[in-house]
Design a protein around this motif. Structure first.
Motif, mmCIF file in Angstrom:
data_model
loop_
_atom_site.group_PDB
_atom_site.id
_atom_site.type_symbol
_atom_site.label_atom_id
_atom_site.label_comp_id
_atom_site.label_asym_id
_atom_site.label_seq_id
_atom_site.Cartn_x
_atom_site.Cartn_y
_atom_site.Cartn_z
ATOM 1 N N VAL A 141 0.817 -1.208 0.000
ATOM 2 C CA VAL A 141 0.000 0.000 0.000
ATOM 3 C C VAL A 141 0.859 1.271 0.000
ATOM 4 C CG1 VAL A 141 -0.319 0.439 2.493
ATOM 5 C CG2 VAL A 141 -2.218 0.813 0.900
ATOM 6 N N VAL A 142 2.123 1.174 0.422
ATOM 7 C CA VAL A 142 2.987 2.350 0.428
ATOM 8 C C VAL A 142 3.902 2.399 -0.800
ATOM 9 C CG1 VAL A 142 2.970 2.441 2.940
ATOM 10 C CG2 VAL A 142 4.807 1.221 1.785
ATOM 11 N N MET A 143 3.789 1.391 -1.664
ATOM 12 C CA MET A 143 4.668 1.314 -2.829
ATOM 13 C C MET A 143 4.057 2.044 -4.025
ATOM 14 S SD MET A 143 5.690 -2.725 -2.563
ATOM 15 C CE MET A 143 6.785 -2.687 -3.983
ATOM 16 N N PRO A 144 4.863 2.673 -4.849
ATOM 17 C CA PRO A 144 4.342 3.209 -6.112
ATOM 18 C C PRO A 144 3.989 2.070 -7.054
ATOM 19 C CG PRO A 144 6.731 3.417 -6.048
ATOM 20 C CD PRO A 144 6.311 2.926 -4.687
ATOM 21 N N ASP A 145 3.118 2.338 -8.026
ATOM 22 C CA ASP A 145 2.760 1.313 -8.994
ATOM 23 C C ASP A 145 3.996 0.887 -9.786
ATOM 24 O OD1 ASP A 145 0.192 1.575 -8.151
ATOM 25 O OD2 ASP A 145 -0.455 2.834 -9.823
ATOM 26 N N GLY A 146 4.087 -0.410 -10.040
ATOM 27 C CA GLY A 146 5.225 -0.928 -10.777
ATOM 28 C C GLY A 146 5.318 -2.432 -10.610
ATOM 29 N N PRO A 147 6.319 -3.067 -11.216
ATOM 30 C CA PRO A 147 6.441 -4.535 -11.183
ATOM 31 C C PRO A 147 6.549 -5.110 -9.776
ATOM 32 C CG PRO A 147 7.915 -3.587 -12.835
ATOM 33 C CD PRO A 147 7.359 -2.445 -12.060
ATOM 34 N N ASP A 148 7.245 -4.424 -8.871
ATOM 35 C CA ASP A 148 7.415 -4.949 -7.510
ATOM 36 C C ASP A 148 6.084 -5.001 -6.770
ATOM 37 O OD1 ASP A 148 10.097 -5.209 -8.004
ATOM 38 O OD2 ASP A 148 10.659 -3.345 -6.989
ATOM 39 N N ARG A 149 5.301 -3.938 -6.915
ATOM 40 C CA ARG A 149 3.989 -3.936 -6.265
ATOM 41 C C ARG A 149 3.081 -4.990 -6.889
ATOM 42 N NH1 ARG A 149 -1.181 -0.356 -6.690
ATOM 43 N NH2 ARG A 149 -2.130 -0.789 -4.669
ATOM 44 N N LEU A 150 3.127 -5.123 -8.195
ATOM 45 C CA LEU A 150 2.290 -6.106 -8.882
ATOM 46 C C LEU A 150 2.604 -7.521 -8.418
ATOM 47 C CD1 LEU A 150 0.148 -6.645 -11.028
ATOM 48 C CD2 LEU A 150 1.975 -6.738 -12.730
ATOM 49 N N ALA A 151 3.887 -7.836 -8.220
ATOM 50 C CA ALA A 151 4.269 -9.176 -7.769
ATOM 51 C C ALA A 151 3.696 -9.469 -6.383
ATOM 52 C CB ALA A 151 5.795 -9.299 -7.747
ATOM 53 N N ILE A 152 3.697 -8.474 -5.499
ATOM 54 C CA ILE A 152 3.129 -8.665 -4.161
ATOM 55 C C ILE A 152 1.616 -8.848 -4.253
ATOM 56 C CG2 ILE A 152 2.680 -7.519 -1.958
ATOM 57 C CD1 ILE A 152 5.448 -6.282 -2.156
ATOM 58 N N MET A 153 0.962 -8.062 -5.091
ATOM 59 C CA MET A 153 -0.487 -8.185 -5.248
ATOM 60 C C MET A 153 -0.870 -9.594 -5.714
ATOM 61 S SD MET A 153 -1.319 -4.447 -6.957
ATOM 62 C CE MET A 153 -2.973 -4.923 -7.477
ATOM 63 N N GLN A 154 -0.120 -10.137 -6.656
ATOM 64 C CA GLN A 154 -0.438 -11.475 -7.160
ATOM 65 C C GLN A 154 -0.194 -12.545 -6.098
ATOM 66 O OE1 GLN A 154 1.795 -11.691 -10.852
ATOM 67 N NE2 GLN A 154 0.106 -10.803 -12.019
ATOM 68 N N LYS A 155 0.810 -12.331 -5.248
ATOM 69 C CA LYS A 155 1.043 -13.261 -4.147
ATOM 70 C C LYS A 155 -0.121 -13.238 -3.164
ATOM 71 C CE LYS A 155 4.609 -14.609 -0.796
ATOM 72 N NZ LYS A 155 5.958 -14.263 -0.244
ATOM 73 N N MET A 156 -0.679 -12.067 -2.931
ATOM 74 C CA MET A 156 -1.827 -11.944 -2.037
ATOM 75 C C MET A 156 -3.056 -12.641 -2.615
ATOM 76 S SD MET A 156 -1.241 -7.957 -0.938
ATOM 77 C CE MET A 156 -2.647 -7.868 0.171
ATOM 78 N N VAL A 157 -3.240 -12.510 -3.913
ATOM 79 C CA VAL A 157 -4.369 -13.192 -4.566
ATOM 80 C C VAL A 157 -4.237 -14.702 -4.384
ATOM 81 C CG1 VAL A 157 -5.442 -13.713 -6.786
ATOM 82 C CG2 VAL A 157 -4.824 -11.355 -6.222
ATOM 83 N N LYS A 158 -3.020 -15.223 -4.491
ATOM 84 C CA LYS A 158 -2.801 -16.668 -4.327
ATOM 85 C C LYS A 158 -3.116 -17.124 -2.909
ATOM 86 C CE LYS A 158 0.604 -16.968 -8.054
ATOM 87 N NZ LYS A 158 2.033 -17.122 -8.416
ATOM 88 N N ILE A 159 -2.851 -16.264 -1.907
ATOM 89 C CA ILE A 159 -3.208 -16.606 -0.521
ATOM 90 C C ILE A 159 -4.721 -16.734 -0.393
ATOM 91 C CG2 ILE A 159 -3.239 -15.742 1.860
ATOM 92 C CD1 ILE A 159 -0.477 -14.515 1.331
ATOM 93 N N LEU A 160 -5.446 -15.816 -1.021
ATOM 94 C CA LEU A 160 -6.915 -15.892 -0.970
ATOM 95 C C LEU A 160 -7.423 -17.149 -1.670
ATOM 96 C CD1 LEU A 160 -7.943 -12.171 -1.665
ATOM 97 C CD2 LEU A 160 -7.938 -13.372 0.523
ATOM 98 N N VAL A 161 -6.779 -17.529 -2.754
ATOM 99 C CA VAL A 161 -7.175 -18.760 -3.447
ATOM 100 C C VAL A 161 -6.899 -19.975 -2.570
ATOM 101 C CG1 VAL A 161 -6.703 -20.240 -5.432
ATOM 102 C CG2 VAL A 161 -6.859 -17.770 -5.745
ATOM 103 N N THR A 162 -5.786 -19.966 -1.870
ATOM 104 C CA THR A 162 -5.400 -21.105 -1.036
ATOM 105 C C THR A 162 -6.386 -21.320 0.113
ATOM 106 O OG1 THR A 162 -3.062 -20.795 -1.557
ATOM 107 C CG2 THR A 162 -3.583 -22.036 0.446
ATOM 108 N N TYR A 163 -6.742 -20.242 0.822
ATOM 109 C CA TYR A 163 -7.613 -20.373 1.999
ATOM 110 C C TYR A 163 -9.090 -20.267 1.645
ATOM 111 C CZ TYR A 163 -3.526 -20.212 5.033
ATOM 112 O OH TYR A 163 -2.344 -20.502 5.669
ATOM 113 N N MET A 164 -9.414 -19.706 0.508
ATOM 114 C CA MET A 164 -10.766 -19.616 -0.032
ATOM 115 C C MET A 164 -11.792 -19.006 0.934
ATOM 116 S SD MET A 164 -11.875 -20.228 -3.117
ATOM 117 C CE MET A 164 -10.758 -21.479 -3.780
ATOM 118 N N PRO A 165 -11.509 -17.831 1.513
ATOM 119 C CA PRO A 165 -12.579 -17.157 2.265
ATOM 120 C C PRO A 165 -13.643 -16.587 1.333
ATOM 121 C CG PRO A 165 -10.635 -15.779 2.162
ATOM 122 C CD PRO A 165 -10.246 -17.090 1.554
ATOM 123 N N TYR A 166 -13.250 -16.425 0.074
ATOM 124 C CA TYR A 166 -14.160 -15.943 -0.963
ATOM 125 C C TYR A 166 -14.096 -16.882 -2.156
ATOM 126 C CZ TYR A 166 -13.842 -11.417 1.461
ATOM 127 O OH TYR A 166 -13.870 -10.410 2.392
#
Length: 603
Positions: free
Chosen positions: A536-561
């Motif tokens: 949330v404190v990072m500017p837009d760019g590849p590094d932020r995108l990589a973290i966002m995709q890792k977070m999406v994978k956590i949601l897929v793994t635990y499936m709260p949604y």
């Protein structure tokens, strides 16, 4: 959102008419924009609302410092009541903004019969009000995350027993430097804070006198500086808005893309017109799809926001407007909506919640058993694409190549998971039970509409196929939301739409501190929360995108949604509606459209 009688605008008579014998000019009919909401509003206090439809109303009554250029693509932030763009220093930690002088609130008894000018102090009060525990502001988690210096301490002091929020306490992070200058100071870098400063729907500036006068009734008494004001309101039925007579002198300007012919044509038609162009906006609440569509066909409405999927084959066969409607001059706009539809599991519910291996297996089995392809094909009439995660199209961070288990339909694998973890039929009644032998029954919240009934049928059919019993608890949408925020709903399906161009804003779906708010599932995961705070404190760019995709994978793994789809939306317009263009995130289109009275059908 409000309702009223259609008025007329009388032409000004020439001086000396009585003596000269001149005849008065013919009264001009009022220009009225008429359309329907499919879900009822909850109220009109920006701080307290969270639903799309109430936010549509407040976005057109209240002002934020900034807004979006209506035609610019990609989305472009421009000054609204701010006098220029912010002065940003200290690595996106300090924002200093000038407010335009000479802007006034709509008249209200709270002002004692005097015109009330907008000042920087009004923004200080508006933002402080979000931190007041008494307000119960739905956007509070987003603003808390900004870390305005001194505001957390002010909030904590107000949370003590018997205490109240002290609006007069000066804090370093939120100050009016003079009558027209406001300064925000933050603990951490906030490169996307500018998007919050466009949020007129939930951070629209309010006057302290109004809030204090109406108290608990403030949801019924919206008083803003925007182009429209509430006229009449019949709750969950009809709402009418009229021009705010105190609205500033403003004229249509935009920067349409050079290669966008439709936007260029709209700009030619609308450039230089004084805003708002229409005199009145009438909103009907019609939750059933057929009467909403028939109201449009019967010329009772000028615009159909979101063509119901049930009529897609009739209206847009092969995704093109039907010839009979083309002949009528009707127009459409189709677009990949920056939104996601989903069903969530209450992670504190004893049946489907928890992060133990068996509970995770249950939720993943339910997700695998759900037939997303059938949802897209039948209830949505192929007007959607399968969601791989929470980030929607047309927002920063969406990757069309990203693939996850989220959209997989695999009943055989679902059954294997259920069997492996003891979710089997123990009593021989044909339905699976919990590992302890108690009944496994999913309780799914829903609303009493035809569209919801079709979606429910997909859930019922999918769950029955793997031996899981599901029952539906029906209530109106606002009632379901209230129960959901209280943690009393086991499962519910709904959608969320982008309010900014940043797809990362959807990641608060899983952020622990926003449980039962942005995070309706009440998901708690330390790694996810850490990554959330990091990106949330990072500017837009590849590094932020990589973290966002890792977070999406956590949601897929635990499936709260179970993220289901991203909808392909179609708006339908009558030939006399001029200037409409769907903006990716803004709902403030009322001021930018016109009604060609010469094309209106005669009564």
């Amino acid at each position: 959102m409000g309702l009223g009688k259609i008025g007329v605008v009388l032409a000004v008579l020439c001086w000396g008419f009585g003596a000269s014998g001149e005849t008065p000019s013919k009264p001009q009919a009022a220009k009225v924009l008429r359309y329907a909401f499919e879900i009822a509003e909850t109220g009109f206090d920006p701080a307290q609302i969270s639903d799309y439809y109430s936010r549509t109303a407040t976005e057109n009554m209240f002002d934020a410092l900034y807004r979006y250029d209506y035609l610019a693509r990609p989305a472009k932030v421009i000054p609204n009541v701010a006098d220029g763009m912010p002065v940003i220093t200290d690595d996106f930690r300090n924002y200093t903004i000038k407010v335009k002088p000479g802007i006034y609130f709509a008249d209200d008894p709270a002002f004692g019969g005097k015109k009330r000018e907008l000042t920087a102090q009004d923004f200080v009060y508006t933002f402080k009000r979000i931190f007041d525990p008494k307000t119960k502001a739905q956007i509070y988690p987003d603003l808390e995350e900004v870390k305005l210096l001194g505001m957390d301490a002010l909030r904590r002091a107000a949370e003590k027993p018997g205490a109240s929020f002290n609006y007069d306490t000066d804090v370093e992070g939120l100050r009016a430097l003079d009558r027209y200058t406001i300064q925000f100071k933050m603990l951490e870098s906030k490169p996307r804070f500018i998007y919050l400063l466009t949020e007129s729907s939930v951070l629209g500036v309010v006057a302290r006198e109004v809030v204090e006068k109406y108290g608990d009734k403030i949801m019924e008494h919206p008083v803003g500086t925007g182009p429209f004001k509430l006229d009449q309101w019949t709750r969950s039925s009809k709402i009418t808005f009229v021009k705010n007579p105190n609205f500033r002198e403003e004229y249509y300007e935009a920067e349409p893309p050079a290669d966008d012919e439709l936007s260029q044509e709209i700009y030619r038609q609308m450039k230089g017109k004084r805003i708002p162009v229409v005199d009145k906006v009438e909103i009907s609440i019609i939750d059933e799809v057929q009467p909403r569509w028939l109201s449009f066909l019967g010329n009772e409405h000028d615009f159909l926001m979101y063509l119901p999927a049930q009529f897609a084959n009739q209206v847009i066969p092969n995704n093109k407007l039907a010839p009979n409607l083309v002949k009528k001059g009707i127009r459409i706009e189709r677009y990949a909506a920056p939104e996601v539809t989903f069903s969530y599991f209450n992670m504190e519910n004893p049946t489907v919640g928890g992060n133990t291996v068996d509970k995770v297996a249950l939720r993943r089995a339910i997700a695998l058993a759900y037939n997303t392809e059938e949802e897209i094909r039948v209830p949505r009439r192929n007007q959607a694409i399968a969601a791989q995660g929470v980030v929607p199209p047309n927002t920063w961070g969406y990757d069309p190549k990203f693939k996850s288990e989220m959209s997989d339909y695999n009943p055989a694998r679902a059954k294997a998971l259920l069997d492996m973890f003891g979710y089997v039929d123990k009593d021989g009644d044909g339905w699976r039970d919990m590992p302890d032998g108690s009944p496994l029954v999913l309780e799914y919240a829903t609303s009493p509409s035809a569209a919801d009934r079709e979606l429910n049928e997909v859930w019922k059919k999918s769950m029955t196929a793997v031996g899981i019993q599901v029952v539906f608890k029906t209530a109106k949408w606002p009632e379901n939301l209230k129960a959901a925020r209280a943690g009393k709903v086991m499962m519910w399906g709904l959608g969320n739409s982008a309010s900014s161009p940043d797809g990362g804003s959807f990641l608060d779906f899983g952020y622990g501190p926003q449980k039962f708010e942005g995070n309706l599932a009440a998901f708690q995961n330390d790694e996810y929360d850490k990554l959330y705070r990091q990106q949330v404190v990072m500017p837009d760019g590849p590094d932020r995108l990589a973290i966002m995709q890792k977070m999406v994978k956590i949601l897929v793994t635990y499936m709260p949604y179970k993220f289901n789809t991203h909808r392909i939306r179609t708006d339908v317009m009558q030939p006399w509606l001029i200037g409409y263009r769907r903006h990716p995130t803004s709902r403030a289109f009322w001021r930018y459209v016109d009604i060609d009275l010469s094309k209106l059908p005669k009564p």
